[in-house]
Every structure is written in C-alpha cells, then in structure tokens.
Design an enzyme around this catalytic site. Structure first.
Site, PDB file in Angstrom:
ATOM      1  N   CYS A  10       3.579   3.617  -7.848  1.00  0.00           N
ATOM      2  CA  CYS A  10       5.430   3.552  -8.290  1.00  0.00           C
ATOM      3  C   CYS A  10       5.478   3.515  -6.864  1.00  0.00           C
ATOM      4  O   CYS A  10       5.816   4.038  -5.419  1.00  0.00           O
ATOM      5  CB  CYS A  10       5.716   4.770  -8.941  1.00  0.00           C
ATOM      6  SG  CYS A  10       4.863   5.133 -10.125  1.00  0.00           S
ATOM      7  N   ASN A  38       8.296   0.326  -4.631  1.00  0.00           N
ATOM      8  CA  ASN A  38       9.815   0.559  -4.397  1.00  0.00           C
ATOM      9  C   ASN A  38      10.666  -0.097  -5.536  1.00  0.00           C
ATOM     10  O   ASN A  38      11.691   0.021  -6.264  1.00  0.00           O
ATOM     11  CB  ASN A  38      10.086   0.522  -2.744  1.00  0.00           C
ATOM     12  CG  ASN A  38      10.256   1.667  -2.190  1.00  0.00           C
ATOM     13  OD1 ASN A  38      11.635   2.682  -2.563  1.00  0.00           O
ATOM     14  ND2 ASN A  38      10.087   1.921  -0.788  1.00  0.00           N
ATOM     15  N   SER A  39       9.922  -1.311  -5.702  1.00  0.00           N
ATOM     16  CA  SER A  39      10.729  -2.192  -6.593  1.00  0.00           C
ATOM     17  C   SER A  39       9.400  -2.152  -8.056  1.00  0.00           C
ATOM     18  O   SER A  39      10.473  -3.193  -9.009  1.00  0.00           O
ATOM     19  CB  SER A  39      10.422  -3.687  -5.849  1.00  0.00           C
ATOM     20  OG  SER A  39      10.556  -3.592  -4.365  1.00  0.00           O
ATOM     21  N   LEU A  81       2.932   7.626   0.506  1.00  0.00           N
ATOM     22  CA  LEU A  81       1.425   8.366   0.672  1.00  0.00           C
ATOM     23  C   LEU A  81       0.868   6.962  -0.265  1.00  0.00           C
ATOM     24  O   LEU A  81      -0.357   6.731  -0.230  1.00  0.00           O
ATOM     25  CB  LEU A  81       2.267   9.239  -1.108  1.00  0.00           C
ATOM     26  CG  LEU A  81       1.530  10.290  -0.876  1.00  0.00           C
ATOM     27  CD1 LEU A  81       2.321  10.859  -1.778  1.00  0.00           C
ATOM     28  CD2 LEU A  81       0.339  11.260  -0.469  1.00  0.00           C
ATOM     29  N   ASP A  82       1.418   5.934  -0.091  1.00  0.00           N
ATOM     30  CA  ASP A  82       1.044   3.842  -0.468  1.00  0.00           C
ATOM     31  C   ASP A  82      -0.025   4.101   0.657  1.00  0.00           C
ATOM     32  O   ASP A  82      -1.004   3.899   0.312  1.00  0.00           O
ATOM     33  CB  ASP A  82       1.626   2.977  -0.904  1.00  0.00           C
ATOM     34  CG  ASP A  82       2.816   3.076  -0.332  1.00  0.00           C
ATOM     35  OD1 ASP A  82       3.722   4.160   0.407  1.00  0.00           O
ATOM     36  OD2 ASP A  82       4.149   2.194  -0.713  1.00  0.00           O
TER      37      ASP A  82
HETATM   38  N1  LIG Z   1       3.390 -11.260 -11.134  1.00  0.00           N
HETATM   39  C1  LIG Z   1       3.864 -10.262  -9.943  1.00  0.00           C
HETATM   40  N2  LIG Z   1       5.064 -10.014 -10.474  1.00  0.00           N
HETATM   41  C2  LIG Z   1       6.146  -8.937  -8.793  1.00  0.00           C
HETATM   42  N3  LIG Z   1       5.755  -8.992  -7.776  1.00  0.00           N
HETATM   43  C3  LIG Z   1       5.189 -10.050  -7.527  1.00  0.00           C
HETATM   44  C4  LIG Z   1       4.082 -10.583  -8.263  1.00  0.00           C
HETATM   45  N4  LIG Z   1       2.722 -11.517  -7.529  1.00  0.00           N
HETATM   46  C5  LIG Z   1       3.670 -11.005  -6.839  1.00  0.00           C
HETATM   47  N5  LIG Z   1       4.692 -10.057  -6.254  1.00  0.00           N
HETATM   48  C6  LIG Z   1       5.272 -10.475  -4.721  1.00  0.00           C
HETATM   49  O1  LIG Z   1       4.765  -8.784  -4.398  1.00  0.00           O
HETATM   50  C7  LIG Z   1       5.759  -8.650  -3.720  1.00  0.00           C
HETATM   51  C8  LIG Z   1       6.610  -7.450  -4.716  1.00  0.00           C
HETATM   52  O2  LIG Z   1       5.473  -6.802  -3.692  1.00  0.00           O
HETATM   53  P1  LIG Z   1       4.955  -5.104  -3.841  1.00  0.00           P
HETATM   54  O3  LIG Z   1       4.343  -4.915  -5.108  1.00  0.00           O
HETATM   55  O4  LIG Z   1       3.630  -4.518  -3.635  1.00  0.00           O
HETATM   56  O5  LIG Z   1       6.008  -3.926  -3.846  1.00  0.00           O
HETATM   57  P2  LIG Z   1       6.405  -2.729  -3.970  1.00  0.00           P
HETATM   58  O6  LIG Z   1       5.267  -1.710  -4.502  1.00  0.00           O
HETATM   59  O7  LIG Z   1       7.938  -2.964  -4.646  1.00  0.00           O
HETATM   60  O8  LIG Z   1       6.883  -2.496  -2.733  1.00  0.00           O
HETATM   61  P3  LIG Z   1       6.554  -1.659  -1.595  1.00  0.00           P
HETATM   62  O9  LIG Z   1       5.078  -1.677  -1.630  1.00  0.00           O
HETATM   63  O10 LIG Z   1       6.691  -1.698  -0.519  1.00  0.00           O
HETATM   64  O11 LIG Z   1       6.722   0.151  -2.452  1.00  0.00           O
HETATM   65  C9  LIG Z   1       6.921  -9.381  -4.174  1.00  0.00           C
HETATM   66  O12 LIG Z   1       7.913  -9.965  -2.704  1.00  0.00           O
HETATM   67  C10 LIG Z   1       6.498 -10.590  -5.080  1.00  0.00           C
HETATM   68  O13 LIG Z   1       6.629 -11.732  -4.335  1.00  0.00           O
HETATM   69  C1  LIG Z   2       7.098   2.515   3.883  1.00  0.00           C
HETATM   70  C2  LIG Z   2       7.173   1.748   2.792  1.00  0.00           C
HETATM   71  C3  LIG Z   2       8.292   1.744   2.039  1.00  0.00           C
HETATM   72  C4  LIG Z   2       5.927   1.341   2.235  1.00  0.00           C
HETATM   73  O1  LIG Z   2       5.698   1.116   0.659  1.00  0.00           O
HETATM   74  C5  LIG Z   2       6.374   3.782   1.660  1.00  0.00           C
HETATM   75  O2  LIG Z   2       5.427   4.132   2.290  1.00  0.00           O
HETATM   76  C6  LIG Z   2       7.135   4.842   2.668  1.00  0.00           C
HETATM   77  O3  LIG Z   2       8.868   4.720   1.635  1.00  0.00           O
HETATM   78  N1  LIG Z   2       6.951   5.801   3.700  1.00  0.00           N
HETATM   79  C7  LIG Z   2       7.920   6.978   4.174  1.00  0.00           C
HETATM   80  C8  LIG Z   2       7.711   6.331   5.761  1.00  0.00           C
HETATM   81  C9  LIG Z   2       6.665   6.767   6.324  1.00  0.00           C
HETATM   82  O4  LIG Z   2       5.554   6.438   6.053  1.00  0.00           O
HETATM   83  O5  LIG Z   2       6.944   6.953   7.369  1.00  0.00           O
HETATM   84  K   LIG Z   3       3.008  -0.807  -1.601  1.00  0.00           K
END
Ligand SMILES: Nc1ncnc2c1ncn2[C@@H]1O[C@H](COP(=O)(O)OP(=O)(O)OP(=O)(O)O)[C@@H](O)[C@H]1O
Ligand SMILES: CC(C)(CO)[C@@H](O)C(=O)NCCC(=O)O
Ligand SMILES: [K+]
Length: 255
Positions: free
Chosen positions: A7, A9-10, A102-103
């Site tokens: 899970c 952020n987006s 945690l990711d």
């Molecule tokens: N099928 C898809 N659906 C949505 N985003 C996608 C897809 N394939 C590639 N992307 C790209 O992935 C990016 C989002 O990456 P990811 O899913 O790793 O984000 P997240 O997990 O929400 O973010 P974070 O890891 O920072 O919390 C977007 O910028 C988009 O361009």
């Molecule tokens: C940096 C993100 C947003 C990447 O998904 C996430 O790992 C997070 O919320 N981290 C907490 C802050 C830190 O890692 O220092």
């Molecule tokens: K991530």
C-alpha cells in the site's frame, strides 16, 4: 491462495500467490484505492483467499480500515509488516529504525536476500527513494526526493500556463532533446533531473559500498531510468520479496 499488498501513497499494488508455492503468481494488479482493490478481488477471488500479508506506508487508521474490509469481505486475517532493527542479515541504518519507510525496508531486505552483497535500491514511485546496503548487510541509509508525479504536479499546481494531458506527457518522454512544447519541456526537464539523481546515486554507491554494487530498480516509474543503468535488475516485485521474509506464512512464524 495468499493475498499480498503493497500500500503506497498513490496506489495499492496487489498480487495473489499460491499457498504452497509462493513463487507461483496467480494474479496481480494496481488499484487506485481500497474500493478498487476490493472490487478487483471480488471479481476473481470471492472464495479461496486464505490469508493476507501487507506492507503499508499509509496511516495506521487507513491500514486498519483496509484490514477490516478484507476481514468482512473475504474472511481473511492480515499480517502487517512491522519495523525491525534487523532482519535476514540486514541491519536498519536509521537512527530511529521505526521511521524508515517500511516499503524501503522491505525492498532493502528483499534485495540483500537475493544477492547477499552490496546493493543500491532505487524505488521510483510517488516519491523516489534510494537505499545503500554494504557487503555485510549494513544498511547505510538513503535519500528521498519527489517522484515524477510530484514533480510535474507541483509545476502544474504552481503555474498558470503549464497544462497538458497524460497522452502528451507520454509522447514527450521519447526523447531528451530540448522541448519544443510545454509538455516536452516539462517532461524532459523532469527526466533529466531524474537522470542526474540516478547517476549521482551510482557514484555514491561506489564510494560507499565499493565497485561491486548490485543495483535494483523498482516502483512504477522504474522503466523511465532503466536504460541509463543497463546492469540494474528491474524488479517491480522487490517489496514483495521482502514482505515474504518479514511476514512468513503463519505455519512458519508470525509477523
Ligand atoms: N499501471 C500503472 N498504474 C498506475 N501507475 C503506473 C502504472 N504503471 C506505471 N505507473 C507509474 O507508477 C508511478 C507510481 O509508482 P508506484 O506505484 O510505485 O507509486 P506508489 O507506491 O503510490 O508511491 P510510493 O512508492 O512513493 O508510495 C506513477 O508515476 C505512474 O507513472
Ligand atoms: C518515502 C516513502 C513515501 C516512499 O514510499 C515511504 O517510504 C515513507 O513514507 N517513508 C517514511 C519516511 C522515511 O523513510 O524516512
Ligand atoms: K514505494
């Protein structure tokens, strides 16, 4: 069948793997929110899910809501990855280990478990993160900066005349020549920032960890930089590798 969730952020990345052979991936996808995830699961896995493990960088309240919805909808319990100072031969490099996302932690543990030597992990999502692990498994820390979606959205939000749609963005990314339209100028400008960041991380990794660094690329935008790091392993599922280590099946050990 086991449900695995990352899970972010987006987006919520999900996959369903086989109980007895977790390398067998039965399905997977990306959901925009809880509702979309539950809908996708209901269509194909109304029955048969036995267990869920998840990692979340969302608030505890948001995570609890999702866990409750999965319990109500599918009668499954969730193991939730928790921070730890050490795991599987890796030591967490943060002053306060609980604060490392945690990711990031799971990607680090996953990467090190695969190669057992120095690694640089670049995760390109909403945020871009880098993490350094030296040969013996010591995590040295890393960096966080805005990812592509944040960079372009900040420009859109804080200007009056930067406006273009996703199709134009996608088209603009095929070259790095000086932009001749707003979409090209912004998309290529952000890509060049990304390229600068990646190349600095590679230099730093060699300085910090020596020449034999294994580079991992993960996150939704990993493909954008892959050509600049030909030796890198592009592993969209890296967080799930770490998740399996942090949350082994209940019969083995609880999370
Ligand atoms: N099928 C898809 N659906 C949505 N985003 C996608 C897809 N394939 C590639 N992307 C790209 O992935 C990016 C989002 O990456 P990811 O899913 O790793 O984000 P997240 O997990 O929400 O973010 P974070 O890891 O920072 O919390 C977007 O910028 C988009 O361009
Ligand atoms: C940096 C993100 C947003 C990447 O998904 C996430 O790992 C997070 O919320 N981290 C907490 C802050 C830190 O890692 O220092
Ligand atoms: K991530």
């Amino acid at each position: 069948m086991i449900l695995e969730l990352d899970c972010g952020n987006s987006f919520i990345k999900w996959r369903v793997v086989h109980d007895r052979d977790v390398s067998q991936i039965l399905a997977g996808g990306i959901a925009g929110d809880d509702r979309e995830l539950l809908q996708a699961l209901r269509e194909r896995f109304a029955q048969g899910l036995s267990f869920c493990r998840l990692v979340s960088v969302r608030t505890d309240e948001e995570t609890a809501l999702l866990v409750a919805a999965l319990r109500d909808g599918f009668a499954i319990d969730c193991l939730i990855a928790a921070p730890s100072p050490q795991l599987a031969g890796v030591s967490n490099g943060y002053d306060e280990y609980q604060r490392l996302g945690l990711d990031r932690w799971l990607a680090v543990v996953g990467a090190y478990s695969l190669v057992g030597r120095a690694c640089l992990i670049l995760d390109l999502g909403t945020a871009i993160t880098s993490d350094f692990v030296e040969r013996a498994g010591r995590h040295l820390g890393g960096f966080i900066c805005p990812g592509m979606p944040l960079m372009r959205n900040q420009l859109r939000t804080h200007t009056r005349r930067i406006r273009y749609d996703d199709v134009m963005a996608e088209r603009a990314q095929h070259s790095l020549a000086p932009g001749r339209s707003t979409a090209e100028a912004v998309e290529r400008g952000c890509l060049l920032m990304l390229r600068g960041f990646v190349s600095t991380q590679l230099e730093l990794a060699r300085e910090q960890c020596g020449e034999e660094v294994e580079v991992f690329l993960t996150g939704g935008d990993a493909a954008l930089v892959a050509e600049w790091v030909p030796a890198a392993r592009v592993m969209p599922d890296l967080v799930f590798v770490g998740l399996a280590i942090a949350c082994p099946l209940p019969s083995a050990r609880s999370c």
